[in-house]
Design a protein around this motif. Structure first.
Motif, PDB file in Angstrom:
ATOM      1  N   ILE A   1     -20.736 -10.145  -1.550  1.00 21.29           N
ATOM      2  CA  ILE A   1     -20.635  -9.719   0.008  1.00 21.29           C
ATOM      3  C   ILE A   1     -21.292 -11.045   0.859  1.00 21.29           C
ATOM      4  N   SER A   2     -22.589 -11.507   0.328  1.00 19.89           N
ATOM      5  CA  SER A   2     -23.254 -12.386   1.218  1.00 19.89           C
ATOM      6  C   SER A   2     -22.611 -13.730   1.178  1.00 19.89           C
ATOM      7  N   ARG A   3     -21.706 -14.270   0.178  1.00 24.53           N
ATOM      8  CA  ARG A   3     -21.102 -15.301  -0.008  1.00 24.53           C
ATOM      9  C   ARG A   3     -19.932 -15.215   1.016  1.00 24.53           C
ATOM     10  N   THR A   4     -19.178 -13.755   1.146  1.00 25.44           N
ATOM     11  CA  THR A   4     -17.974 -13.781   1.915  1.00 25.44           C
ATOM     12  C   THR A   4     -18.677 -14.052   3.432  1.00 25.44           C
ATOM     13  N   ILE A   5     -19.825 -13.284   3.692  1.00 24.56           N
ATOM     14  CA  ILE A   5     -20.244 -13.463   5.147  1.00 24.56           C
ATOM     15  C   ILE A   5     -20.609 -14.686   5.434  1.00 24.56           C
TER      16      ILE A   5
ATOM     17  N   ALA B   1     -17.359 -16.465   6.247  1.00 21.54           N
ATOM     18  CA  ALA B   1     -16.705 -16.231   7.463  1.00 21.54           C
ATOM     19  C   ALA B   1     -17.616 -17.020   8.631  1.00 21.54           C
ATOM     20  N   VAL B   2     -18.794 -17.290   8.510  1.00 18.18           N
ATOM     21  CA  VAL B   2     -19.576 -17.880   9.449  1.00 18.18           C
ATOM     22  C   VAL B   2     -19.166 -19.396   9.483  1.00 18.18           C
TER      23      VAL B   2
END
Length: 226
Positions: A3-7, A10-11
Motif C-alpha cells: 500500500i505504501s509503495r502504491t501511494i 501515485a505521488v
C-alpha cells in the motif's frame, strides 16, 4: 508495504507528470525541427560537416595545426536497438610534414531511433549530461584509466543532444545489447575487470568533482519501473 509503495507511486506520477510532458514536448519539437545546437546532432550531420570536425580536432590537438586533409569519411554503426546511441567511425586522411597519415576516431550522439517517448526517457535520465560530465571531468583527468581518450565533448542541455568524439580502439568489438550468448568467457572477464577498476577508483571519493555524479534516487527507480 504494498500500500505504501502504491501511494508513493501515485505521488511520484503527480510530481513527475508535468516534467515528463515538458521533456516529451522538447523531444518532439527537436525531432521535427532538428534544432540547431551548434554541433552535429548525429552521424549524418557529422558526415556533412567536415570543416567543423577538422577545426575541433585541431583545436584539441588531435590533428596537427598544419595538417592538410585529403580524405574524410564517416561510417555509421548499426543502430538497431531502441536505446542504442547513434554512433560512427571517422576516418581522416591527411598530410603533415610531407608524410601521409590516417586518423580514426569514434563518434557518439544521442539516440535518434524509436518513438519520441524513448528519447524522452533518455533526456529525463540526463544521460546526455552524465556522458559529457564523465568524459570531461573523469576520463580526461584520470589518464591511467583504461578508457578511450576524449577529443571533443559537446552538449545541449535543453534538447538532450551530445557530440562525443574519442579515440578509436582498433581492437574493440561491437555487440548488440542482450545478445550475451556471443560473448566469450575472456570478454566477460575483461568487462568485469573494467567495471571493478572503475568503481574501485572512485570508491568513497569525496572530492569536489564527485558532486557531479548524479546518483539515481529510489523514487526514480519506482517511477521507471511502473
Amino acid at each position: 508495504m504494498h500500500i505504501s509503495r502504491t501511494i508513493i507511486m501515485a505521488v511520484l506520477w503527480l510530481l513527475y507528470l508535468p516534467m515528463v510532458g515538458v521533456c516529451w514536448g522538447i523531444a518532439w519539437l527537436d525531432r521535427k525541427l532538428k534544432i540547431n545546437v551548434g554541433f552535429p546532432r548525429d552521424v549524418e550531420q557529422l558526415s556533412q560537416q567536415q570543416d567543423w570536425c577538422i577545426t575541433e580536432l585541431k583545436k584539441s590537438g588531435t590533428l596537427p595545426a598544419g595538417a592538410t586533409v585529403t580524405g574524410y569519411t564517416v561510417t555509421p554503426l548499426n543502430q538497431s536497438l531502441i536505446f542504442r546511441s547513434n554512433a560512427g567511425i571517422i576516418k581522416i586522411n591527411y598530410t603533415h610534414e610531407n608524410e601521409n597519415r590516417i586518423l580514426e576516431c569514434f563518434a557518439k550522439f544521442a539516440p535518434n531511433v524509436g518513438t519520441v517517448w524513448n528519447r524522452t526517457v533518455f533526456n529525463i535520465q540526463l544521460n546526455h549530461l552524465k556522458e559529457i560530465l564523465f568524459n570531461e571531468h573523469f576520463i580526461k583527468a584520470d589518464r591511467k584509466f583504461p578508457a578511450p581518450e576524449v577529443y571533443v565533448a559537446k552538449l545541449s542541455f535543453f534538447t538532450g543532444n551530445l557530440c562525443l568524439i574519442t579515440e578509436f580502439m582498433s581492437q574493440c568489438m561491437e555487440h548488440k545489447d542482450a545478445y550475451y550468448q556471443s560473448f566469450t568467457e575472456a570478454q566477460l572477464h575483461s568487462v568485469l575487470e573494467g567495471l571493478a577498476d572503475l568503481h574501485a577508483r572512485y570508491w568513497n571519493d569525496t572530492s569536489k568533482r564527485m558532486q557531479m555524479v548524479m546518483s539515481i534516487h529510489i523514487s526514480t527507480v519506482y517511477f521507471f519501473e511502473s
